[in-house]
Structures are given as structure tokens and as C-alpha cells.
Design a protein around this motif. Structure first.
Motif, PDB file in Angstrom:
ATOM      1  N   ALA A 197       0.847  -1.207   0.000  1.00  0.00           N
ATOM      2  CA  ALA A 197       0.000   0.000   0.000  1.00  0.00           C
ATOM      3  C   ALA A 197       0.881   1.256   0.000  1.00  0.00           C
ATOM      4  O   ALA A 197       0.636   2.222  -0.718  1.00  0.00           O
ATOM      5  CB  ALA A 197      -0.920  -0.015   1.214  1.00  0.00           C
ATOM      6  N   ARG A 198       1.940   1.217   0.797  1.00  0.00           N
ATOM      7  CA  ARG A 198       2.883   2.358   0.829  1.00  0.00           C
ATOM      8  C   ARG A 198       3.659   2.467  -0.476  1.00  0.00           C
ATOM      9  O   ARG A 198       3.925   3.567  -0.975  1.00  0.00           O
ATOM     10  CB  ARG A 198       3.873   2.160   1.993  1.00  0.00           C
ATOM     11  N   ALA A 199       4.026   1.311  -1.038  1.00  0.00           N
ATOM     12  CA  ALA A 199       4.771   1.321  -2.308  1.00  0.00           C
ATOM     13  C   ALA A 199       3.911   1.942  -3.416  1.00  0.00           C
ATOM     14  O   ALA A 199       4.406   2.676  -4.273  1.00  0.00           O
ATOM     15  CB  ALA A 199       5.200  -0.096  -2.680  1.00  0.00           C
ATOM     16  N   ARG A 200       2.603   1.657  -3.384  1.00  0.00           N
ATOM     17  CA  ARG A 200       1.691   2.265  -4.370  1.00  0.00           C
ATOM     18  C   ARG A 200       1.699   3.783  -4.249  1.00  0.00           C
ATOM     19  O   ARG A 200       1.662   4.511  -5.232  1.00  0.00           O
ATOM     20  CB  ARG A 200       0.252   1.784  -4.117  1.00  0.00           C
ATOM     21  N   TRP A 201       1.735   4.231  -3.018  1.00  0.00           N
ATOM     22  CA  TRP A 201       1.781   5.663  -2.759  1.00  0.00           C
ATOM     23  C   TRP A 201       3.043   6.263  -3.392  1.00  0.00           C
ATOM     24  O   TRP A 201       2.998   7.257  -4.099  1.00  0.00           O
ATOM     25  CB  TRP A 201       1.787   5.880  -1.240  1.00  0.00           C
ATOM     26  N   PHE A 202       4.180   5.582  -3.120  1.00  0.00           N
ATOM     27  CA  PHE A 202       5.446   6.070  -3.691  1.00  0.00           C
ATOM     28  C   PHE A 202       5.453   5.940  -5.213  1.00  0.00           C
ATOM     29  O   PHE A 202       6.036   6.780  -5.899  1.00  0.00           O
ATOM     30  CB  PHE A 202       6.642   5.322  -3.085  1.00  0.00           C
ATOM     31  N   ARG A 203       4.819   4.902  -5.739  1.00  0.00           N
ATOM     32  CA  ARG A 203       4.774   4.769  -7.202  1.00  0.00           C
ATOM     33  C   ARG A 203       4.121   6.008  -7.814  1.00  0.00           C
ATOM     34  O   ARG A 203       4.585   6.547  -8.812  1.00  0.00           O
ATOM     35  CB  ARG A 203       4.015   3.500  -7.611  1.00  0.00           C
ATOM     36  N   LYS A 204       3.051   6.452  -7.195  1.00  0.00           N
ATOM     37  CA  LYS A 204       2.361   7.651  -7.707  1.00  0.00           C
ATOM     38  C   LYS A 204       3.270   8.869  -7.560  1.00  0.00           C
ATOM     39  O   LYS A 204       3.407   9.685  -8.476  1.00  0.00           O
ATOM     40  CB  LYS A 204       1.046   7.859  -6.936  1.00  0.00           C
TER      41      LYS A 204
END
Ligand SMILES: Cc1ncc(COP(=O)(O)O)c(C=O)c1O
Length: 399
Positions: free
Chosen positions: A253-260
Motif C-alpha cells: 500500500a505504501r509502495a503504491r503511494w510512492f509509485r504515484k
């Protein structure tokens, strides 16, 4: 009657339009390109999607992945299950997968990432670990010359409260590294130690598929010792684009945030996930053939007296200089063959689209050059009887 506005709109539309294929028709000759790829030993990233891959991928859903893309989501779920992790997220590249994994693990400096000095994270990600995560990298030469051991880890990780030092927060391993398979027992030892010390474990598993295919070990078992793993679809597996990070639900979930945040939120990527799924179904099973072909290449070079610096899974590293042959000579001559072969360095990579004939032709070329060298040392005295002065300078074994 078209209005002035209509006329302007048509004029603008005329300016905007562009037939990209007409500008470079010779570079879009697919048959020629597939042929060149089948004879290219530069990397496995040169593999191209096939019509079959695209046909399969075109069935994908058409949604926007920043909101929710069903095909991408089903691929992510499959990869999470395959690797025994809670969740996965599709990424545009292996570099972004590694860097976002590190960024997600690392919260507040000072800290450091421990890795092999040859690793992609250390050498080929443009210093991204310092740039994105503000982390120091401790890049270590394995004491056994092959792979990092628990001994190396204990010797070089940074722990404690000395304010001069940046404590190790992540150990980042790579499997395969230069084609070599990292012994799983050693990974487990490092991981058990790291976790006891509160250090996270990341794996750059861009080519982990090769380990599973070669050893018959499940992807889950290979990923178990790690908190996060990056897996690439666009290298050995031959998809055009894409990687996945796997980890816990919270981590992803955090990685998705960073991906954005990194600008990696993508839109209609169903078709890319479809290509990746095709690669899992059809290309993964081809990896044992790739490894056999690489072994044939290695054996052929050895037979010719070429020094082999390393040969594992899909890669062969060679050194022709003891035979008096330079790399450039081989690559230039290979490029001039009636059907050219591409080599760019001491690393030869065999991939799912490498044709057997390319290996045969490359070995035949090296054999020719080796034989030429054998007669290339000039002898200025005692020419064989009956030789004309014009042919005096020949016939001596160079090697
Ligand atoms: C081991 C390894 N990790 C990561 C990457 C980065 O992948 P990408 O080129 O998709 O950024 C590569 C690229 O070849 C690689 O070989």
C-alpha cells in the motif's frame, strides 16, 4: 459553409497528425528485427513481444490503473500468491521496483543499504538510493569471490549508536547476479540474522525466474527470506514492459503511494499485464532451453581455448585476450557476418529468442579468428624451403 473556427481547427489537426511508421519504414520491418534479436547477445532485455503475445494481451480489460485495472489487479494477485506474499504491485521498470522498495523500507535517515558491489542497485541505478531515499550504500566485495555470506554481512553491516555511522536498515541481495544463482542456504542464514537484528531484506529478483526454472525451487521458497522482492517480466521472460514488487499488504500500500509520487501511476496497463501473463505461461517454460544453449556456448568457447570468466543460467562471461584476440575484433567481425551477430562486451546473454544457429555462427567466427591468430605471428627467419620472399613472414603458432 465551414466557419473560420472550423477552418482553423482543420489546420491544427493537419499540423498535429503524424504517420510515425512512414518516417522509418525500414526500422519497422519486424521479420528483420526478430532476426536481429535472435542473433543479439547483448542482453535479454532485447527480446521483443510476438504477435501471439499481443493477441493474448489484447483481451485485457481497458480500465485506468490509477483507479483500478482488473487485468493488472489479477496479475498482481497471482504474483502475490506465487511468491507467498500478501500483495503485489505492478511497476513500469525493475529500477523503479528496486528504488521504491528501498524508499518504502527506509523512513528517516541516517541509514544505509548493504549490498554486493556488483549489484544493479549499486552500479546501474544512477545513484538512486542516495537520491530517492537519502541512504548511504555499503557495497561489499564477497570474500569468497562469488556471493555474499553471513560472514561478510556480520563484518560489514553498520550497527550501534555511533553518530559517525549510518546504520544498516536494509540488506539488498540480487538473484541471479551476473547469471549466478545465490545459494538459498546462505540467503536463509543472512535473512535469519538480519531479522533478529531488525534489518529488512530486499531481493532484486529481476531474473529470479531463472533460479526457479533451473533448480526447480518454488518462487515462494525463493522469496520466503525476503520482506520485499522485485521481479521483472521484461528480461528473461520477454514481456515488453513491467515488474512487480511483492511484500506485505501494508508495504505494498505504501509502495503504491510512492509509485504515484515517483510518477509511475499508469493508466490502461491491462495490455501490459496481459503480456506479462503470456510470458509466465509461454516463456517461463523456455528457460531450461535457454540455459542449455548458454552451456553449449560456454563449452564451445572453452573448446577453442577461450578463457571463461563465469557462466551461469543465461550468461557467459568470456575473455579472448590470452589468445591474442581483442573483444573489439570479435564484435566488429561479428557485426560484418552475412547474418550479423551482436556482442557488446565480455558478457554474452542467451535469451528465449536466441536461435541455435546464432551460437553456432558465433563459435565458428571465434574459431576462424583463433586459427588466423595461430598463423599471424610473423617469422622473419628460416622460412620453409621453397617459399618465395613474399610469403616469408608466416607460419608460427601464436598460441
Ligand atoms: C538485476 C537487474 N535488476 C534491475 C534491473 C533494472 O531493470 P529496468 O531496466 O527494467 O529498470 C536490471 C536491468 O537489466 C537488472 O539486470
Amino acid at each position: 459553409m465551414p466557419s473560420e473556427l472550423d477552418k482553423s481547427r482543420l489546420a491544427v489537426a493537419d499540423e498535429v497528425k503524424f504517420d510515425t511508421f512512414a518516417t522509418i519504414p525500414e526500422l519497422c520491418d519486424h521479420a528483420k528485427q526478430y532476426k536481429a534479436i535472435s542473433r543479439d547477445f547483448a542482453s535479454d532485455t532485447v527480446t521483443a513481444p510476438t504477435k501471439e503475445m499481443y493477441t493474448y494481451a489484447l483481451q485485457a480489460s481497458l480500465a485506468d490503473d490509477v483507479y483500478f485495472e482488473p487485468t493488472a489487479n489479477s496479475l498482481e494477485k497471482h504474483i502475490a500468491k506465487l511468491t507467498g506474499k500478501e500483495a503485489a504491485v505492478f511497476m513500469p521498470s525493475g529500477t523503479m521496483s528496486n528504488q521504491i522498495s528501498l524508499r518504502t523500507h527506509l523512513m528517516q535517515p541516517p541509514y544505509s543499504v548493504f549490498c554486493d558491489y556488483r549489484s544493479h542497485i549499486n552500479r546501474y541505478e544512477t545513484g538512486g538510493t542516495a537520491f530517492h531515499s537519502g541512504a548511504h550504500t555499503v557495497a561489499v566485495i564477497p570474500s569468497n569471490g562469488n556471493y555474499l555470506t553471513l560472514h561478510d554481512v556480520k563484518q560489514f553491516i553498520i550497527q550501534g549508536s555511533d553518530i559517525h555511522l549510518a546504520p544498516t536498515h536494509v540488506i539488498a541481495l540480487e538473484n541471479t547476479l551476473g547469471g549466478a544463482i545465490f545459494p538459498q542456504e546462505e540467503i536463509i542464514k543472512i535473512s535469519e540474522f538480519a531479522h533478529k537484528e531488525g534489518i529488512m531484506m530486499h531481493l532484486d529478483g529481476a531474473r529470479l525466474w531463472h533460479v526457479a526454472a533451473e533448480t526447480g525451487t518454488s518462487m515462494k521458497e525463493l522469496c520466503d527470506p525476503f520482506d520485499s522482492v522485485s521481479l521483472c517480466f521484461s528480461k528473461g521472460l520477454g514481456a515488453p514492459v513491467g515488474s512487480c514488487i511483492v511484500g506485505t499488504k501494508d508495504f505494498i500500500a505504501r509502495a503504491r503511494w510512492f509509485r504515484k509520487l515517483f510518477g509511475g501511476g499508469m493508466r490502461q496497463i491491462g495490455v501490459l499485464a496481459g503480456c506479462a501473463a503470456y510470458a509466465l505461461n509461454h516463456n517461463f517454460p523456455q528457460l531450461p532451453r535457454v540455459h542449455d544453449l548458454a552451456r553449449r556456448l560456454e563449452a564451445g568457447l572453452r573448446e577453442l581455448g577461450v578463457r571463461i570468466l563465469g557462466a551461469n543460467t543465461c550468461m557467459v562471461f568470456f575473455d579472448p585476450t590470452p589468445l591474442g584476440i581483442e573483444y573489439d575484433e570479435i564484435s566488429e567481425r561479428a557485426a560484418k557476418l552475412p547474418e550479423p551477430v551482436t556482442i557488446v562486451s565480455s558478457r554474452l546473454v542467451v535469451h528465449i529468442q536466441t536461435e541455435d544457429q546464432a551460437v553456432d555462427d558465433f563459435l565458428a567466427l571465434v574459431k576462424t579468428i583463433v586459427e588466423e591468430k595461430k598463423v599471424a605471428v610473423f617469422v622473419t627467419s628460416s622460412p620453409p624451403q621453397g617459399e618465395s620472399s613474399a610469403t616469408k613472414k608466416i607460419y608460427c603458432e601464436a598460441v
